[in-house]
Design a protein around this motif. Structure first.
Motif, PDB file in Angstrom:
ATOM      1  N   PRO A  44       0.749  -1.276  -0.037  1.00  0.00           N
ATOM      2  CA  PRO A  44      -0.026   0.005   0.007  1.00  0.00           C
ATOM      3  C   PRO A  44       1.012   1.307   0.018  1.00  0.00           C
ATOM      4  O   PRO A  44       2.010   1.202   0.398  1.00  0.00           O
ATOM      5  CB  PRO A  44      -0.909  -0.138   1.375  1.00  0.00           C
ATOM      6  CG  PRO A  44      -0.197  -1.123   2.069  1.00  0.00           C
ATOM      7  CD  PRO A  44       0.627  -1.888   1.181  1.00  0.00           C
ATOM      8  N   PRO A  45       0.349   2.429  -0.436  1.00  0.00           N
ATOM      9  CA  PRO A  45       1.064   3.640  -0.728  1.00  0.00           C
ATOM     10  C   PRO A  45       1.816   3.940   0.736  1.00  0.00           C
ATOM     11  O   PRO A  45       2.647   4.804   0.805  1.00  0.00           O
ATOM     12  CB  PRO A  45       0.015   4.647  -0.907  1.00  0.00           C
ATOM     13  CG  PRO A  45      -1.040   3.783  -1.725  1.00  0.00           C
ATOM     14  CD  PRO A  45      -1.104   2.412  -1.008  1.00  0.00           C
ATOM     15  N   SER A  46       1.335   3.650   1.806  1.00  0.00           N
ATOM     16  CA  SER A  46       1.495   4.019   3.093  1.00  0.00           C
ATOM     17  C   SER A  46       2.759   3.046   3.759  1.00  0.00           C
ATOM     18  O   SER A  46       3.533   3.701   4.929  1.00  0.00           O
ATOM     19  CB  SER A  46       0.296   4.108   4.044  1.00  0.00           C
ATOM     20  OG  SER A  46      -0.128   2.529   4.351  1.00  0.00           O
ATOM     21  N   SER A  47       2.860   2.116   3.128  1.00  0.00           N
ATOM     22  CA  SER A  47       3.853   1.134   3.407  1.00  0.00           C
ATOM     23  C   SER A  47       5.481   1.616   3.536  1.00  0.00           C
ATOM     24  O   SER A  47       5.713   2.558   2.488  1.00  0.00           O
ATOM     25  CB  SER A  47       4.040  -0.095   2.642  1.00  0.00           C
ATOM     26  OG  SER A  47       4.846  -0.996   2.985  1.00  0.00           O
ATOM     27  N   THR A  48       6.194   1.362   4.292  1.00  0.00           N
ATOM     28  CA  THR A  48       7.598   1.778   4.041  1.00  0.00           C
ATOM     29  C   THR A  48       8.596   0.699   3.509  1.00  0.00           C
ATOM     30  O   THR A  48       9.645   0.984   3.463  1.00  0.00           O
ATOM     31  CB  THR A  48       8.212   2.070   5.677  1.00  0.00           C
ATOM     32  OG1 THR A  48       7.974   0.902   6.238  1.00  0.00           O
ATOM     33  CG2 THR A  48       7.433   3.091   6.247  1.00  0.00           C
ATOM     34  N   THR A  49       7.914  -0.335   3.109  1.00  0.00           N
ATOM     35  CA  THR A  49       8.641  -1.306   2.569  1.00  0.00           C
ATOM     36  C   THR A  49       9.009  -0.972   1.007  1.00  0.00           C
ATOM     37  O   THR A  49       8.174  -0.449   0.293  1.00  0.00           O
ATOM     38  CB  THR A  49       7.910  -2.581   2.412  1.00  0.00           C
ATOM     39  OG1 THR A  49       7.454  -3.240   3.362  1.00  0.00           O
ATOM     40  CG2 THR A  49       8.667  -3.884   1.602  1.00  0.00           C
ATOM     41  N   THR A  50      10.071  -1.193   0.600  1.00  0.00           N
ATOM     42  CA  THR A  50      10.726  -0.879  -0.745  1.00  0.00           C
ATOM     43  C   THR A  50      10.916  -1.951  -1.627  1.00  0.00           C
ATOM     44  O   THR A  50      11.117  -3.076  -1.248  1.00  0.00           O
ATOM     45  CB  THR A  50      11.860   0.186  -0.674  1.00  0.00           C
ATOM     46  OG1 THR A  50      13.083  -0.636  -0.001  1.00  0.00           O
ATOM     47  CG2 THR A  50      11.649   1.441   0.261  1.00  0.00           C
ATOM     48  N   THR A  51      10.840  -1.606  -2.895  1.00  0.00           N
ATOM     49  CA  THR A  51      11.122  -2.697  -3.867  1.00  0.00           C
ATOM     50  C   THR A  51      12.183  -2.013  -4.835  1.00  0.00           C
ATOM     51  O   THR A  51      12.295  -0.748  -4.971  1.00  0.00           O
ATOM     52  CB  THR A  51       9.906  -3.153  -4.668  1.00  0.00           C
ATOM     53  OG1 THR A  51       9.255  -1.817  -5.268  1.00  0.00           O
ATOM     54  CG2 THR A  51       8.927  -3.625  -3.720  1.00  0.00           C
ATOM     55  N   PRO A  52      12.929  -2.773  -5.665  1.00  0.00           N
ATOM     56  CA  PRO A  52      14.025  -2.427  -6.556  1.00  0.00           C
ATOM     57  C   PRO A  52      13.311  -1.503  -7.519  1.00  0.00           C
ATOM     58  O   PRO A  52      12.277  -1.570  -8.163  1.00  0.00           O
ATOM     59  CB  PRO A  52      14.390  -3.691  -7.271  1.00  0.00           C
ATOM     60  CG  PRO A  52      14.114  -4.696  -6.377  1.00  0.00           C
ATOM     61  CD  PRO A  52      12.881  -4.360  -5.630  1.00  0.00           C
ATOM     62  N   ASP A  53      13.891  -0.280  -7.913  1.00  0.00           N
ATOM     63  CA  ASP A  53      13.502   0.979  -8.572  1.00  0.00           C
ATOM     64  C   ASP A  53      13.697   0.236 -10.047  1.00  0.00           C
ATOM     65  O   ASP A  53      14.821  -0.021 -10.558  1.00  0.00           O
ATOM     66  CB  ASP A  53      14.193   1.962  -8.460  1.00  0.00           C
ATOM     67  CG  ASP A  53      13.903   3.046  -9.362  1.00  0.00           C
ATOM     68  OD1 ASP A  53      13.137   2.817 -10.493  1.00  0.00           O
ATOM     69  OD2 ASP A  53      14.199   4.181  -9.000  1.00  0.00           O
ATOM     70  N   PRO A  54      12.687  -0.007 -10.805  1.00  0.00           N
ATOM     71  CA  PRO A  54      12.762  -0.705 -12.167  1.00  0.00           C
ATOM     72  C   PRO A  54      13.902   0.294 -12.914  1.00  0.00           C
ATOM     73  O   PRO A  54      14.464  -0.525 -13.808  1.00  0.00           O
ATOM     74  CB  PRO A  54      11.250  -0.569 -12.846  1.00  0.00           C
ATOM     75  CG  PRO A  54      10.671  -0.568 -11.636  1.00  0.00           C
ATOM     76  CD  PRO A  54      11.288   0.502 -10.593  1.00  0.00           C
ATOM     77  N   SER A  55      13.933   1.325 -12.907  1.00  0.00           N
ATOM     78  CA  SER A  55      14.956   2.104 -13.775  1.00  0.00           C
ATOM     79  C   SER A  55      16.495   2.038 -13.292  1.00  0.00           C
ATOM     80  O   SER A  55      17.343   2.333 -14.046  1.00  0.00           O
ATOM     81  CB  SER A  55      14.507   3.821 -13.424  1.00  0.00           C
ATOM     82  OG  SER A  55      15.050   4.282 -12.316  1.00  0.00           O
ATOM     83  N   ARG A  56      16.709   1.323 -12.285  1.00  0.00           N
ATOM     84  CA  ARG A  56      17.817   1.057 -11.852  1.00  0.00           C
ATOM     85  C   ARG A  56      18.330  -0.436 -11.683  1.00  0.00           C
ATOM     86  O   ARG A  56      19.555  -0.738 -11.120  1.00  0.00           O
ATOM     87  CB  ARG A  56      17.968   1.712 -10.105  1.00  0.00           C
ATOM     88  CG  ARG A  56      17.903   3.180 -10.140  1.00  0.00           C
ATOM     89  CD  ARG A  56      17.866   3.325  -8.653  1.00  0.00           C
ATOM     90  NE  ARG A  56      18.916   3.727  -8.116  1.00  0.00           N
ATOM     91  CZ  ARG A  56      19.627   4.307  -8.068  1.00  0.00           C
ATOM     92  NH1 ARG A  56      19.520   5.624  -8.848  1.00  0.00           N
ATOM     93  NH2 ARG A  56      20.825   4.521  -7.198  1.00  0.00           N
TER      94      ARG A  56
END
Length: 240
Positions: A44-56
């Protein structure tokens, strides 16, 4: 981060071992230039979990096979689709920086697949990429038998599944070569100007893929990838 994405050919075939290619595929698919800084679904938008940035993302992976679909080994198997025909223009060895060869019960038939062996030999003979990047061959489990049959393990230390070590030594000798078959999880070597990474059985492909990430994209990228999949990676002392 490399100047361009590193192009990976992941060779698959009927009766390939699922984790042999799925483990490295997971690693290489998410390896990104740190930090892993984009939040998006399924979180969800409020989550602090991050995923790999596709551009990187660092790697661009193509599943190559002779057949449009292939079936994994063991149990009832799973049928999957390739990305491209290995013998089409899109599958040309010159397009790729890294070639990954998994194992499985189907590796025995692929040891006698002369067009595939010639494809691997052509890749190894091509040396560095156009922009000077050194090329790399990686095998998982009994994928090393295919490299041996292609004459690409001569003079190196090599690993495979513990049940196939004697067979690997025979395969190297059958191609008029000589290799030291070792009981190690990940082993580095070089042949014909190409780096060669072989590893033990099945799950060791995850470790080998992380080592490839570390060499080509840096330790921070490799550690971030391992942390993201919650894998307890103990990086050994490295060559290169």
């Amino acid at each position: 981060m490399p100047d361009r994405k590193i192009k990976v050919a992941l060779i698959v075939f009927n009766n390939v071992e699922l984790l042999d290619f799925a483990g490295p595929l997971e690693i290489l698919s998410i390896a990104a230039d740190p930090p892993f800084s984009t939040t998006h679904p399924p979180f969800p938008p409020s989550s602090t979990t991050t995923t790999p940035d596709p551009s990187r993302l660092i790697f661009d992976i193509t599943l190559l096979s002779e057949t449009p679909t292939f079936t994994t080994s063991n149990g009832r198997g799973t049928t999957m689709h390739r990305d491209a025909d290995i013998f089409s223009p899109a599958g040309a060895p010159s397009h790729y920086d890294v070639v990954l060869v998994p194992g499985g019960s189907g590796s025995r038939a692929e040891m006698r697949n002369l067009p595939l062996l010639e494809w691997l030999q052509e890749f190894a003979a091509s040396g560095a990429t156009g922009d000077g990047r050194r090329k790399m061959l990686m095998s998982v489990c009994t994928g090393s038998l295919i490299l041996a049959a292609a004459g690409l393990l001569d003079g190196v230390r090599a690993a495979t599944h513990h049940a196939a070590r004697a067979l690997l030594a025979e395969a190297v000798e059958g191609a008029y070569g000589r290799a030291e078959v070792v009981a190690e999880r990940v082993v580095w070597g070089a042949v014909k100007g190409v780096d060669v990474v072989t590893c033990g059985g099945v799950s060791s492909g995850i470790d080998a893929a992380l080592e490839v990430v570390r060499v080509l994209a840096g330790e921070a990228c490799a550690r971030g990838t391992a942390e993201w999949i919650e894998y307890e990676w103990k990086a050994p002392e490295m060559v290169g």
